[in-house]
Design a protein around this motif. Sequence first.
Motif, PDB file in Angstrom:
ATOM      1  N   GLN A 253      12.319  -3.383 -19.478  1.00  0.00           N
ATOM      2  CA  GLN A 253      12.614  -2.825 -18.155  1.00  0.00           C
ATOM      3  C   GLN A 253      13.599  -1.665 -18.252  1.00  0.00           C
ATOM      4  N   PRO A 258       6.305   4.269 -17.177  1.00  0.00           N
ATOM      5  CA  PRO A 258       4.971   3.867 -16.708  1.00  0.00           C
ATOM      6  C   PRO A 258       3.862   4.800 -17.175  1.00  0.00           C
ATOM      7  N   LEU A 269       4.576  -4.908 -16.432  1.00  0.00           N
ATOM      8  CA  LEU A 269       5.683  -4.451 -15.594  1.00  0.00           C
ATOM      9  C   LEU A 269       5.239  -3.314 -14.675  1.00  0.00           C
ATOM     10  N   THR A 270       4.444  -2.399 -15.193  1.00  0.00           N
ATOM     11  CA  THR A 270       3.933  -1.300 -14.379  1.00  0.00           C
ATOM     12  C   THR A 270       3.049  -1.822 -13.257  1.00  0.00           C
ATOM     13  N   THR A 273       5.121  -3.233 -10.464  1.00  0.00           N
ATOM     14  CA  THR A 273       5.687  -2.190  -9.605  1.00  0.00           C
ATOM     15  C   THR A 273       4.646  -1.647  -8.637  1.00  0.00           C
ATOM     16  N   GLU A 274       3.419  -1.450  -9.137  1.00  0.00           N
ATOM     17  CA  GLU A 274       2.342  -0.921  -8.292  1.00  0.00           C
ATOM     18  C   GLU A 274       2.008  -1.856  -7.134  1.00  0.00           C
ATOM     19  N   GLU A 276       4.140  -4.325  -5.831  1.00  0.00           N
ATOM     20  CA  GLU A 276       5.299  -5.049  -5.324  1.00  0.00           C
ATOM     21  C   GLU A 276       5.300  -5.190  -3.800  1.00  0.00           C
ATOM     22  N   GLU A 277       4.550  -4.342  -3.085  1.00  0.00           N
ATOM     23  CA  GLU A 277       4.473  -4.441  -1.629  1.00  0.00           C
ATOM     24  C   GLU A 277       3.302  -5.298  -1.177  1.00  0.00           C
ATOM     25  N   HIS A 284       3.857 -11.106 -10.973  1.00  0.00           N
ATOM     26  CA  HIS A 284       5.273 -11.392 -10.740  1.00  0.00           C
ATOM     27  C   HIS A 284       5.949 -11.670 -12.081  1.00  0.00           C
TER      28      HIS A 284
END
Length: 489
Positions: A253, A258, A269-270, A273-274, A276-277, A284
């Motif tokens: 992290q 990315p 991880l990328t 982030t893409e 997360e909404e 997760h």
Amino acid sequence: MDSISTAMLLLLLALVCLLLTLSSRDKGKLPPGPRPLPVLGNLLLLRSQDMLTSLTELSKEYGSMYTMYLGSRRVVVLSGLQAVKEALADQGEEFSGHGDHPVFFFFTKGNGNIAFCNGDRWKILRHFSIQVLRSFGMEKASIEERILEGGSFLLTELRKTEGEPFNPTFVLSRSVSNIICSLLFGSRFHYEDDRLLTIVCLINDNLQLMSSPWDELYIFPSLLDWVPGPHRRIFQNFKCLRDLIAHSVHDHQASLDPRSPRDFIDCFLTKMTEEEEDPQSHFHMDTLLMTTHNLLFGGPETVGTTLCHAFLALMKYPKVQARVQEIDLVVGRARLPALEDRAAMPYTDAVIHEVQRFADSIPVNLPHRVTRDTAFRGFLIPEGTDVITLLNTVHHDPSQILMPQEFNPEHFPGANQSFKKSPAFMPFSAGRRLCLGESLARKLFLFLTAILQSFSLQPLGAPEDIDLTPLSSGLGNLLRPFQLCLRAR
């Protein structure tokens, strides 16, 4: 009064379990099987030291498909090539669910991953993992380059034994684990790196514990929470491995780009982030840790164990070992064997397949689960029923393999001595839940031929005294401890 109340409570509990068991038998049209006892189900029919043999013997009495109860948990057991193939391959969608494995479920607390979850979650995570591993070369030439590089380091380590007796398990596990580590963490470790040594020790210890009776007894995980014993170490090891992965994720992290992912963790991880909404996202932190844990635990150990089985078999049958060293005629000594050499070495290919068949690394397979009410072989299996597929009965099916209890590479070559794969070959399971590590295991050819190109395997005693039978069987077949000497060629 307290003792009377306790006795009445236990009696009531037994009656409730009996009613639930009997009522569950009315759902669908289940195949016949042994009559279960309240609470215990059919556990008394299973020998604690050898559940595999117990399940196999029941199939001789009740046929290739029968119903039994592990405590209150209803399972359908399938044996033999035809029954297993019809379920996992021909009706793959219906049998694509994953059943409960109490040890893993107890550790994950229901937060499954690519191996232990179901529905859309499993499909999405599996598809993502396959795509990422492919992009980093799992099924491309680059994975061959990683293995050949690792093979050079492995040969260097083996030469350090200088012909003295040693147990090869640890050094082989380090080499194979490093291949997976390079895909997951972005780089291979030095052979003496504490992280690599910790990973190998934790995985080896858990494989031994989960191939012992303690794994079978976790049918009652809540009860064994109160029982002392080595089973507690399984979860301590799992936690240590998870903490090691979490530390690596934290480092990733801090340096994540990315636009230029370095490995599986970066890609996950990328993706987190893409999405997360997105409240419906399956990406997760807990899922990343568990999925990485699953890939790290499941992949390398199967290959390392199979290599040890190969060593034992080749020492027991020195004529087979000598014939495998056709490497000299095809490759010579100037370079390491490559995958493209495999087609010109059909006997070696047959030996590797026979080792995988005979070794039966995962003899009972991980449990499946039917995803809907399923008509199968004249019966109706209710949705949610767990299914145990005895892969050992596939590999020892007498209708497919002549004298299946014997190690014989001739089970695979055709009449013209070109390699011919047997249908009774499912070391990685089959269908929708096919093991993700299959593509790595196919590269077993590179490890074995590189070693045999440089060394001859020498047993410490008479070849005929070597015992190929497992010490115990649970999640895997546990090899008997052994040592050997390597003689430079």
